[in-house]
Write a protein that holds these residues in place. Sequence first.
Motif, PDB file in Angstrom:
ATOM      1  N   LEU A   1     -15.163  36.123  21.202  1.00 59.69           N
ATOM      2  CA  LEU A   1     -14.231  35.445  22.121  1.00 59.69           C
ATOM      3  C   LEU A   1     -14.998  34.741  23.235  1.00 59.69           C
ATOM      4  CD1 LEU A   1     -11.536  38.263  22.367  1.00 59.69           C
ATOM      5  CD2 LEU A   1     -11.368  36.112  21.108  1.00 59.69           C
ATOM      6  N   ASP A   2     -14.510  33.560  23.612  1.00 58.74           N
ATOM      7  CA  ASP A   2     -15.191  32.788  24.659  1.00 58.74           C
ATOM      8  C   ASP A   2     -15.154  33.525  25.993  1.00 58.74           C
ATOM      9  OD1 ASP A   2     -15.768  30.814  22.949  1.00 58.74           O
ATOM     10  OD2 ASP A   2     -14.012  29.573  23.438  1.00 58.74           O
ATOM     11  N   ASP A   3     -13.998  34.099  26.320  1.00 59.08           N
ATOM     12  CA  ASP A   3     -13.850  34.745  27.624  1.00 59.08           C
ATOM     13  C   ASP A   3     -13.234  36.124  27.418  1.00 59.08           C
ATOM     14  OD1 ASP A   3     -13.397  35.514  30.201  1.00 59.08           O
ATOM     15  OD2 ASP A   3     -12.492  33.615  30.842  1.00 59.08           O
ATOM     16  N   LEU A   4     -14.116  37.084  27.158  1.00 60.08           N
ATOM     17  CA  LEU A   4     -13.644  38.439  26.837  1.00 60.08           C
ATOM     18  C   LEU A   4     -12.923  39.068  28.031  1.00 60.08           C
ATOM     19  CD1 LEU A   4     -13.534  40.879  24.932  1.00 60.08           C
ATOM     20  CD2 LEU A   4     -15.819  41.512  25.714  1.00 60.08           C
ATOM     21  N   THR A   5     -13.465  38.855  29.233  1.00 57.09           N
ATOM     22  CA  THR A   5     -12.841  39.462  30.419  1.00 57.09           C
ATOM     23  C   THR A   5     -11.399  39.003  30.536  1.00 57.09           C
ATOM     24  OG1 THR A   5     -14.999  39.361  31.441  1.00 57.09           O
ATOM     25  CG2 THR A   5     -13.155  39.779  32.908  1.00 57.09           C
ATOM     26  N   ARG A   6     -11.189  37.716  30.322  1.00 62.55           N
ATOM     27  CA  ARG A   6      -9.837  37.175  30.429  1.00 62.55           C
ATOM     28  C   ARG A   6      -8.944  37.710  29.293  1.00 62.55           C
ATOM     29  NH1 ARG A   6      -6.204  34.225  32.227  1.00 62.55           N
ATOM     30  NH2 ARG A   6      -4.946  32.988  30.828  1.00 62.55           N
ATOM     31  N   ALA A   7      -9.505  37.760  28.084  1.00 64.41           N
ATOM     32  CA  ALA A   7      -8.714  38.258  26.936  1.00 64.41           C
ATOM     33  C   ALA A   7      -8.258  39.691  27.202  1.00 64.41           C
ATOM     34  CB  ALA A   7      -9.541  38.189  25.660  1.00 64.41           C
ATOM     35  N   ARG A   8      -9.103  40.461  27.873  1.00 65.93           N
ATOM     36  CA  ARG A   8      -8.754  41.866  28.136  1.00 65.93           C
ATOM     37  C   ARG A   8      -7.681  41.991  29.199  1.00 65.93           C
ATOM     38  NH1 ARG A   8     -14.774  44.538  27.252  1.00 65.93           N
ATOM     39  NH2 ARG A   8     -14.423  44.898  25.034  1.00 65.93           N
TER      40      ARG A   8
END
Length: 417
Positions: free
Chosen positions: A230-237
């Motif tokens: 994922l490009d932005d794991l923090t955001r996905a979480r």
Amino acid sequence: MSGKAAEQFTAVVIGAGHAGLAASYFLSQRSIDHVVLERGEVANSWRRERWDSLRLLTPNWQSRLPGLRYEGADPDGYMTVPEVTEFIERFAKVCGAPVRAGVNVTSVRPVDDGYQMTTDRGEIAARAVVIATGACNQPALPPLRDAVPASVQQLTPFDYRDPARLPDGGVLVVGASATGVQLAAEIARSGRPVTLSVGEHTRLPRTYRGRDVLWWMDAAGVWDQRYDELDDLTRARRLPSPQLVGTPERTTLDLNALDSIGVGLIGRLAAIRDGRALFSGGLRNVFALADLKMNRLLGTFDEWARTNGRDGEADAPERFEATRVPASTRLQLDLGGGEIRAIVWATGFRPDYEWLDVPVVDQKGHLRHEGGVVDSPGLYALGLPVLRRRKSTFIYGIEDDARDVIDHLARYVAVRM
Ligand SMILES: Cc1cc2nc3c(=O)[nH]c(=O)nc-3n(C[C@H](O)[C@H](O)[C@H](O)COP(=O)(O)OP(=O)(O)OC[C@H]3O[C@@H](n4cnc5c(N)ncnc54)[C@H](O)[C@@H]3O)c2cc1C
């Protein structure tokens, strides 16, 4: 192993929700001796922390655990809470999980060759520990709640059971993710005036092109997207849960549906000053962003169906009415004036690691881990948002995650035999 005399296992799993039980399933498959410690009963959070009318928002065919799948007559229906509890209990029996119920773990700390746990039933030691204590142990509440006047009753989704227990009069629901939209609809149908405070949200139709939207998420591979791709794991979480509800009618519960039953929409709650709740403006932008993201996702589904020759399995592509922006929105509510008698904080949930005496929790209260391998050798986690895949927190998602994590654990303990 240092510390007080302790009962010894190769592995200990903390928590007997579906995640801990799935860990136990794969530990047993690998003949790794272990125990599952549970402070309450199997499926405790479904028994104690859910409201009465809740149904899963995932369809029955997605109620699948290792070695157990839904086999009833209604694969497209949605389980009630007693049905989920029964399903998880059945899983515990089918996989013969060595659960010790009523054992609260109050401390986990590193020792020479693993971890030692203090419980209210004695000391236990293990070379490896799986934290499966859940991602939703406590409601996440904004500090501004302290400024709410005492005349207004405050509830979290853990306190809320049904609308009859609310005072008569207006209710402010804060948060428009799955919990917020479901509670706003139920309370509005009880005849109480409801205002819903809406921030960033995830809009989804219940069905798309004649199929459950979660069928598309699964078929198009969205739910299988891995954490390391994922490009932005923090955001996905941190993504808000989708505005979905499981009902026999398979109804869509977006903001337009709420508007149609009289729920008032208002912006994000920004502050409470002198008994007045102050809300952000700009609903038009907030709605447009959610619509845009939904349409982008539907476009992904269409593209997947076209390029994989699956168009024939679904109806024609469709698009939905944009979220209607109210002609005028209020920016303030006088909480002391009697218009609002109760506030329901549907502002999300968070885990509780108070008992974890290992320095692996960051300043925001999140566990530091790489795909469930926690930043301390021999310590593992399951059931956290996008732990290894987008589907990680869902019942449906645990099988793949638990297999991977227990594979790692098995390799770890094998080299230390
Ligand atoms: C309102 C709501 C609706 C949801 N709807 C769906 C849905 O429709 N479909 C879906 O697939 N998922 C859904 N989920 C997500 C997910 O399936 C649940 O959160 C599920 O309960 C998570 O399972 P778990 O095993 O990770 O954690 P939990 O079920 O929370 O289990 C953790 C267990 O650990 C125990 N525990 C915690 N701390 C300790 C301790 N210190 N010592 C001993 N035991 C401890 C707890 O008592 C609990 O039994 C929903 C979640 C919520 C909150």
